[in-house]
Write a protein that holds these residues in place. Structure first.
Motif, PDB file in Angstrom:
ATOM      1  N   GLY A   1       6.836   3.757   3.567  1.00 52.85           N
ATOM      2  CA  GLY A   1       6.908   3.253   2.208  1.00 52.85           C
ATOM      3  C   GLY A   1       7.978   2.224   1.957  1.00 52.85           C
ATOM      4  N   GLY A   2       8.569   1.672   3.027  1.00 55.42           N
ATOM      5  CA  GLY A   2       9.569   0.626   2.858  1.00 55.42           C
ATOM      6  C   GLY A   2       8.925  -0.722   2.554  1.00 55.42           C
ATOM      7  N   LYS A   3       9.764  -1.715   2.274  1.00 54.02           N
ATOM      8  CA  LYS A   3       9.269  -3.051   1.921  1.00 54.02           C
ATOM      9  C   LYS A   3       8.329  -3.596   2.977  1.00 54.02           C
ATOM     10  CE  LYS A   3      10.866  -7.675   0.639  1.00 54.02           C
ATOM     11  NZ  LYS A   3      12.045  -8.536   0.363  1.00 54.02           N
ATOM     12  N   TYR A   4       8.631  -3.350   4.251  1.00 52.60           N
ATOM     13  CA  TYR A   4       7.810  -3.839   5.349  1.00 52.60           C
ATOM     14  C   TYR A   4       7.049  -2.701   6.036  1.00 52.60           C
ATOM     15  CZ  TYR A   4      10.525  -8.124   4.817  1.00 52.60           C
ATOM     16  OH  TYR A   4      11.115  -9.264   4.313  1.00 52.60           O
ATOM     17  N   GLY A   5       6.854  -1.594   5.331  1.00 53.60           N
ATOM     18  CA  GLY A   5       6.199  -0.431   5.920  1.00 53.60           C
ATOM     19  C   GLY A   5       4.685  -0.535   5.916  1.00 53.60           C
ATOM     20  N   GLU A   6       4.057   0.520   6.430  1.00 53.01           N
ATOM     21  CA  GLU A   6       2.605   0.509   6.593  1.00 53.01           C
ATOM     22  C   GLU A   6       1.856   0.539   5.258  1.00 53.01           C
ATOM     23  OE1 GLU A   6       1.365  -0.176   9.416  1.00 53.01           O
ATOM     24  OE2 GLU A   6       3.232   0.035  10.525  1.00 53.01           O
ATOM     25  N   MET A   7       2.452   1.114   4.222  1.00 49.31           N
ATOM     26  CA  MET A   7       1.826   1.035   2.907  1.00 49.31           C
ATOM     27  C   MET A   7       1.766  -0.412   2.420  1.00 49.31           C
ATOM     28  SD  MET A   7       0.701   3.952   1.810  1.00 49.31           S
ATOM     29  CE  MET A   7       0.459   3.464   0.104  1.00 49.31           C
ATOM     30  N   SER A   8       2.769  -1.198   2.777  1.00 43.47           N
ATOM     31  CA  SER A   8       2.780  -2.604   2.365  1.00 43.47           C
ATOM     32  C   SER A   8       1.758  -3.425   3.140  1.00 43.47           C
ATOM     33  CB  SER A   8       4.183  -3.196   2.543  1.00 43.47           C
ATOM     34  OG  SER A   8       5.080  -2.656   1.601  1.00 43.47           O
ATOM     35  N   THR A   9       1.709  -3.250   4.450  1.00 39.88           N
ATOM     36  CA  THR A   9       0.712  -3.998   5.218  1.00 39.88           C
ATOM     37  C   THR A   9      -0.696  -3.580   4.805  1.00 39.88           C
ATOM     38  OG1 THR A   9       1.041  -2.400   7.029  1.00 39.88           O
ATOM     39  CG2 THR A   9       2.179  -4.510   7.205  1.00 39.88           C
ATOM     40  N   LEU A  10      -0.906  -2.282   4.618  1.00 36.47           N
ATOM     41  CA  LEU A  10      -2.213  -1.808   4.146  1.00 36.47           C
ATOM     42  C   LEU A  10      -2.552  -2.409   2.788  1.00 36.47           C
ATOM     43  CD1 LEU A  10      -4.703   0.096   4.120  1.00 36.47           C
ATOM     44  CD2 LEU A  10      -3.197   1.834   3.109  1.00 36.47           C
ATOM     45  N   GLY A  11      -1.646  -2.303   1.845  1.00 39.70           N
ATOM     46  CA  GLY A  11      -1.919  -2.773   0.496  1.00 39.70           C
ATOM     47  C   GLY A  11      -2.195  -4.264   0.432  1.00 39.70           C
ATOM     48  N   ASN A  12      -1.431  -5.041   1.193  1.00 41.50           N
ATOM     49  CA  ASN A  12      -1.631  -6.491   1.200  1.00 41.50           C
ATOM     50  C   ASN A  12      -2.987  -6.871   1.767  1.00 41.50           C
ATOM     51  OD1 ASN A  12       0.920  -8.424   0.554  1.00 41.50           O
ATOM     52  ND2 ASN A  12       1.597  -6.379   1.116  1.00 41.50           N
ATOM     53  N   TYR A  13      -3.307  -6.359   2.954  1.00 42.69           N
ATOM     54  CA  TYR A  13      -4.547  -6.780   3.617  1.00 42.69           C
ATOM     55  C   TYR A  13      -5.770  -6.188   2.923  1.00 42.69           C
ATOM     56  CZ  TYR A  13      -0.860  -7.397   7.118  1.00 42.69           C
ATOM     57  OH  TYR A  13       0.310  -7.718   7.752  1.00 42.69           O
ATOM     58  N   MET A  14      -5.619  -4.987   2.381  1.00 43.08           N
ATOM     59  CA  MET A  14      -6.728  -4.361   1.682  1.00 43.08           C
ATOM     60  C   MET A  14      -7.133  -5.193   0.464  1.00 43.08           C
ATOM     61  SD  MET A  14      -7.105  -0.456   0.214  1.00 43.08           S
ATOM     62  CE  MET A  14      -5.587  -0.499  -0.740  1.00 43.08           C
ATOM     63  N   PHE A  15      -6.170  -5.507  -0.400  1.00 40.40           N
ATOM     64  CA  PHE A  15      -6.524  -6.226  -1.617  1.00 40.40           C
ATOM     65  C   PHE A  15      -6.835  -7.698  -1.346  1.00 40.40           C
ATOM     66  CE2 PHE A  15      -4.687  -2.432  -3.486  1.00 40.40           C
ATOM     67  CZ  PHE A  15      -5.654  -2.165  -4.458  1.00 40.40           C
ATOM     68  N   GLN A  16      -6.229  -8.276  -0.310  1.00 40.57           N
ATOM     69  CA  GLN A  16      -6.633  -9.630   0.068  1.00 40.57           C
ATOM     70  C   GLN A  16      -8.092  -9.654   0.516  1.00 40.57           C
ATOM     71  OE1 GLN A  16      -3.912 -11.239   2.963  1.00 40.57           O
ATOM     72  NE2 GLN A  16      -2.138 -10.948   1.636  1.00 40.57           N
ATOM     73  N   SER A  17      -8.496  -8.641   1.264  1.00 40.93           N
ATOM     74  CA  SER A  17      -9.891  -8.608   1.722  1.00 40.93           C
ATOM     75  C   SER A  17     -10.842  -8.364   0.546  1.00 40.93           C
ATOM     76  CB  SER A  17     -10.077  -7.542   2.802  1.00 40.93           C
ATOM     77  OG  SER A  17      -9.995  -6.225   2.278  1.00 40.93           O
TER      78      SER A  17
END
Length: 304
Positions: free
Chosen positions: A31-47
């Motif tokens: 749940g950090g700034k560069y954590g897996e929730m961030s990578t998931l959230g970014n790529y998920m909503f971009q897609s």
């Protein structure tokens, strides 16, 4: 839509003992700034928000494939956190709760992980700050989004290396080793996408930070099997167009074992999801669970 497989993307060794402070460090990778929730959230909503999916199919397929992998990364880190918090488990029956059996937990770094979550993972960083939507960038501009993703993967590599340097337990170190290899794939993929769109050879900035993964023992088996050259589609039939970006005429990054890049159908073999033993004194799954075990056993037999 998504299909769930009851396996982890990588096999995790059992911790030798409970280590809630190590679990707290690993929370940064969730749940950090560069954590897996961030990578998931970014790529998920971009897609989800991707404009002109058909006309830009290779780039849409790339982001979608990596997004699907990130779902499994969230699962992997969360499992590692729960394993470290619980250690081998404690199935001692009829614990005397009046004797303060968990007195030590009030002094651990993230006491709430035990008090509220029973030793489970939550979408927060190493200081218990909640992950939130402010960590998601989805502008609708393909160049800006891809450039942000490249930055995100480089930042994630930095965080994984720092967390790795704090850990001695094999469970957390294995999580870091696997994610360092796969994160390098994603940074490389976004760099190639930007190069094909703009002509800028941004992949020459990699690796950032500039340390070869050959220096991380837990990365070696994944490098030896070629994981650093593979992009998984996580789909039986879709997203094949990602091969236009992650193409076979491109090669592994300098410093990694050589070879051509490849898009792989489906998903990695992965490993079995570990069994988290109950801790009955902590009421997980209950203080005296025999009755619910019996109910579950009957339902299992009925379902078979």
């Amino acid at each position: 839509m998504f299909m769930r497989i009851d396996r982890l993307q990588a096999e995790l060794p059992q911790p030798k003992k409970p280590d809630p402070n190590a679990a707290a460090a690993l929370q940064e990778l969730l749940g950090g700034k560069y954590g897996e929730m961030s990578t998931l959230g970014n790529y998920m909503f971009q897609s989800f928000n991707f404009r002109d999916k058909t006309k830009l199919r290779p780039f849409y397929s790339l982001v979608s494939s990596i997004f699907a992998e990130e779902l499994g990364h969230v699962e992997l880190v969360s499992t590692g956190i729960a394993m470290l918090n619980n250690g081998p488990g404690d199935q001692t029956p009829e614990v005397d709760v009046s004797k303060a059996p968990f007195e030590d937990m009030k002094d651990v770094r993230l006491a709430g992980s035990f008090l509220s979550n029973g030793g489970g993972a939550m979408p927060m960083n190493a200081n218990a700050a909640s992950w939130n939507m402010d960590m998601v960038t989805t502008t609708g501009n393909i160049i800006i989004d891809l450039l942000h993703n490249f930055h995100l993967e480089c930042g994630a590599r930095l965080h994984k290396l720092r967390v790795y340097e704090t850990l001695k337990d094999p469970t957390g170190r294995e999580v870091c080793g696997y994610l360092l290899v796969r994160g390098s794939v994603h940074a490389h993929a976004y760099a190639l996408a930007l190069k094909k769109l703009t002509g800028v050879e941004i992949e020459k900035m990699l690796p950032t930070p500039n340390i070869d993964l050959s220096r991380i023992p837990e990365c070696q088996k994944y490098l030896n099997e070629g994981s650093h050259r593979r992009l998984y589609r996580f789909s039986p039939d879709d997203y094949k167009e990602a091969a236009g970006v992650w193409s076979n005429d491109e090669v592994a990054l300098p410093g990694d074992p050589p070879g051509n890049l490849e898009v792989v159908d489906g998903l990695p073999e992965g490993g079995k999801i570990p069994e988290l033993d109950g801790n009955y004194g902590a009421f997980a799954p209950n203080y005296a669970p025999e009755e619910i075990f019996e109910v579950a056993s009957k339902l299992y037999k009925k379902g078979r």
